[in-house]
Design a protein around this motif. Sequence first.
Motif, short mmCIF file in Angstrom:
data_model
loop_
_atom_site.label_atom_id
_atom_site.label_comp_id
_atom_site.label_asym_id
_atom_site.label_seq_id
_atom_site.Cartn_x
_atom_site.Cartn_y
_atom_site.Cartn_z
N GLY A 144 51.77 -52.96 -44.50
CA GLY A 144 53.12 -53.52 -44.43
C GLY A 144 53.69 -53.38 -43.04
N LYS A 145 54.92 -52.89 -42.94
CA LYS A 145 55.61 -52.78 -41.65
C LYS A 145 55.69 -51.32 -41.22
N TRP A 146 55.29 -51.03 -40.00
CA TRP A 146 55.23 -49.66 -39.49
C TRP A 146 56.51 -49.28 -38.74
N ARG A 164 43.59 -46.13 -42.60
CA ARG A 164 43.59 -47.59 -42.53
C ARG A 164 45.02 -48.09 -42.45
N PHE A 165 45.28 -49.01 -41.53
CA PHE A 165 46.58 -49.68 -41.47
C PHE A 165 46.36 -51.17 -41.29
N PHE A 166 47.14 -51.95 -42.04
CA PHE A 166 47.10 -53.40 -41.89
C PHE A 166 48.51 -53.94 -42.13
N GLY A 167 48.99 -54.73 -41.19
CA GLY A 167 50.33 -55.30 -41.35
C GLY A 167 51.00 -55.55 -40.03
N TYR A 168 52.31 -55.37 -40.02
CA TYR A 168 53.11 -55.55 -38.82
C TYR A 168 53.35 -54.20 -38.17
N ASN A 169 52.84 -54.00 -36.97
CA ASN A 169 53.22 -52.79 -36.26
C ASN A 169 54.64 -52.92 -35.71
N CYS A 170 54.97 -54.08 -35.16
CA CYS A 170 56.26 -54.30 -34.51
C CYS A 170 57.23 -55.02 -35.43
N SER A 176 59.03 -63.04 -38.81
CA SER A 176 58.43 -64.25 -39.36
C SER A 176 57.40 -63.88 -40.42
N TYR A 177 57.38 -64.63 -41.51
CA TYR A 177 56.37 -64.44 -42.54
C TYR A 177 55.11 -65.24 -42.25
N TYR A 178 55.14 -66.01 -41.17
CA TYR A 178 53.96 -66.75 -40.70
C TYR A 178 53.75 -66.41 -39.22
N PRO A 179 53.46 -65.14 -38.92
CA PRO A 179 53.32 -64.69 -37.53
C PRO A 179 51.99 -65.10 -36.94
N PRO A 180 51.83 -64.95 -35.63
CA PRO A 180 50.53 -65.28 -35.03
C PRO A 180 49.43 -64.33 -35.47
N PHE A 181 49.77 -63.06 -35.69
CA PHE A 181 48.74 -62.08 -36.02
C PHE A 181 49.35 -60.96 -36.86
N LEU A 182 48.47 -60.19 -37.47
CA LEU A 182 48.83 -58.92 -38.07
C LEU A 182 47.96 -57.85 -37.45
N ASP A 183 48.48 -56.63 -37.39
CA ASP A 183 47.73 -55.52 -36.81
C ASP A 183 46.75 -54.98 -37.85
N SER A 184 45.51 -54.80 -37.41
CA SER A 184 44.46 -54.26 -38.26
C SER A 184 43.93 -53.02 -37.57
N ASP A 185 44.33 -51.84 -38.07
CA ASP A 185 44.08 -50.59 -37.36
C ASP A 185 44.58 -50.76 -35.92
N GLU A 186 43.74 -50.56 -34.92
CA GLU A 186 44.23 -50.69 -33.54
C GLU A 186 43.83 -52.02 -32.92
N GLY A 187 43.42 -52.97 -33.76
CA GLY A 187 43.14 -54.32 -33.31
C GLY A 187 44.12 -55.29 -33.94
N GLN A 188 43.86 -56.59 -33.79
CA GLN A 188 44.72 -57.62 -34.35
C GLN A 188 43.87 -58.68 -35.04
N GLU A 189 44.41 -59.21 -36.13
CA GLU A 189 43.77 -60.31 -36.84
C GLU A 189 44.67 -61.54 -36.74
N TYR A 217 50.52 -66.89 -45.38
CA TYR A 217 51.74 -66.16 -45.69
C TYR A 217 51.44 -64.67 -45.59
N ALA A 218 52.03 -64.00 -44.63
CA ALA A 218 51.66 -62.62 -44.30
C ALA A 218 51.75 -61.66 -45.49
N PRO A 219 52.80 -61.70 -46.33
CA PRO A 219 52.83 -60.75 -47.45
C PRO A 219 51.63 -60.84 -48.37
N ASP A 220 51.12 -62.06 -48.59
CA ASP A 220 49.94 -62.21 -49.44
C ASP A 220 48.70 -61.61 -48.76
N ARG A 221 48.60 -61.82 -47.45
CA ARG A 221 47.45 -61.27 -46.72
C ARG A 221 47.49 -59.74 -46.71
N ILE A 222 48.68 -59.18 -46.54
CA ILE A 222 48.84 -57.72 -46.56
C ILE A 222 48.48 -57.17 -47.94
#
Length: 508
Positions: A144-146, A164-170, A176-189, A217-222
């Motif tokens: 989710g959101k960190w 494990r972390f996946f979601g929005y770091n910032c 936006s619920y349709y952002p360019p990326f989500l944070d996946s651990d210390e990388g980005q997807e 849609y980011a919530p579904d991906r999270i």
Amino acid sequence: MRFFFAPASVVFCFVLAVLDAPFLHGEVTEGWMDGIRPNIVFILADDLGYGELGCFGQQKIKTPNLDRLASQGMRLTQHYSGAPVCAPARCVLMSGQHLGHAEIRGNRDSGNGRKFPGQWPITDELVTIAEVLKAAGYATGGFGKWGLGPTDSSGGPNRQGFDRFFGYNCQRNAHSYYPPFLDSDEGQETINENPVPGHRKMPTGEVIADDFRGEVYAPDRILEEAVDWLGKNKDNPFFLYLPFVEPHVSMQPPQEWIDRYPASWDEENGVYRGENGYLPHPRPRAAYAAMISDLDEHVGTILDRLDDYGLSENTLVVFTSDNGPTHGGRDSRFHIGGAACTFFDSAGGLKGYKGSCYEGGLRVPCIVRWPGKVQPGSTSSMPSYFPDWFATFTTISGGEAPAHQRCDGVDLSPELTGQRTPDRERPLMWEFAGYGGIFAIRDGEWKAVRRRTKGKKPADWELYHLATDPNELTDVAGLHPEMVERLATQFSNDRTAEPDFPQPLLDD
């Protein structure tokens, strides 16, 4: 370093140290009461108001899964967030320290210059509840959101106890619920090749919801990542932290949920054009309700998976919100982002909204389910707040808390299980650095609030007797000056200066 020693009266249980984390060293104790350590699922909504769930009095918005959760567990009717906005609330939750001791006391960017910089980071020295549980042998996952520091800083979730972390770091990316990326651990997807920025105005022209939707849609991906992680870790104790982003604006919910709500709702105020920030929407009232129902559906998915894996009986589930519902803006027809908080009575009749230390900004819905331990359909009116979860989870996991770190919470497990109400020897406290600066303190039935604490002309302390005036309609400071003085003194005595979030009124 900013460390504090807890008095013996504060309820602690202790957890084994790992790596170079600054813990007491000793054997990990057996789990809570019967020696069986429960899994822990903590679900945190974003800007969900006290009155926005059916089980807390909402009449218009559909929340069947959360209502079911309440029927199976306990509603905490006087539960408070750690802060009236995102980042400090999450810091209080993770650290067990109230805002007078917490490292983060307001929303502040990290200052690294990136488009999505992440928020001011918590330090390496701070021990989070995730670190405590990980040291106790729990798998730890956050989805989710960190909001507590960029991934490459000391505040990154993987550096603060999460496997494990996946979601929005910032938080900015989460606008936006349709952002360019989500944070996946210390990388980005990358999830949207054509992302939708979270802010835009449309003074004229037709507003079309699909114009503000992207590919993923980011919530579904999270949720997908959270469910996958749950399946991989179901055979051992786990801590699943789900700081979901709904119903924080922008409003971009799935159309299927919008279509379930009456078109007549939006005849009065019409289209929202972004005049109060964030994205426009053609049906703002239906869209706001849809966000909450979509959140409810995601909670239902998690509960169903616990059932599918046979985990529900040994899993403590907590659902709450990081602060009250979003406040009003320049256009009085809408709240920020077009949210319909007046129409839905989102604060449940309480005074104030997000960013306020009145009840509406701090008191949040809270549901706890723990089969065999928590009485189904029960309620607790004990005043409780975010610092309590650190002490509670430490106790029931059978671990060891950091010796050097002040914990301001009490163990809620006796209250949750109907044994007794734990003693709270110090008042509930909030020292908020945003919105001009706000102090608040609650001791028993009395609550004092002081606004504009960072301004040239700080407001006087206000005083409310919550037992007779739960909506804080009548300031009785003039009638009880001795109580005001006592609470103000308690406040000053139970805080430390935090140079990153100064309070000139007390620090100079």
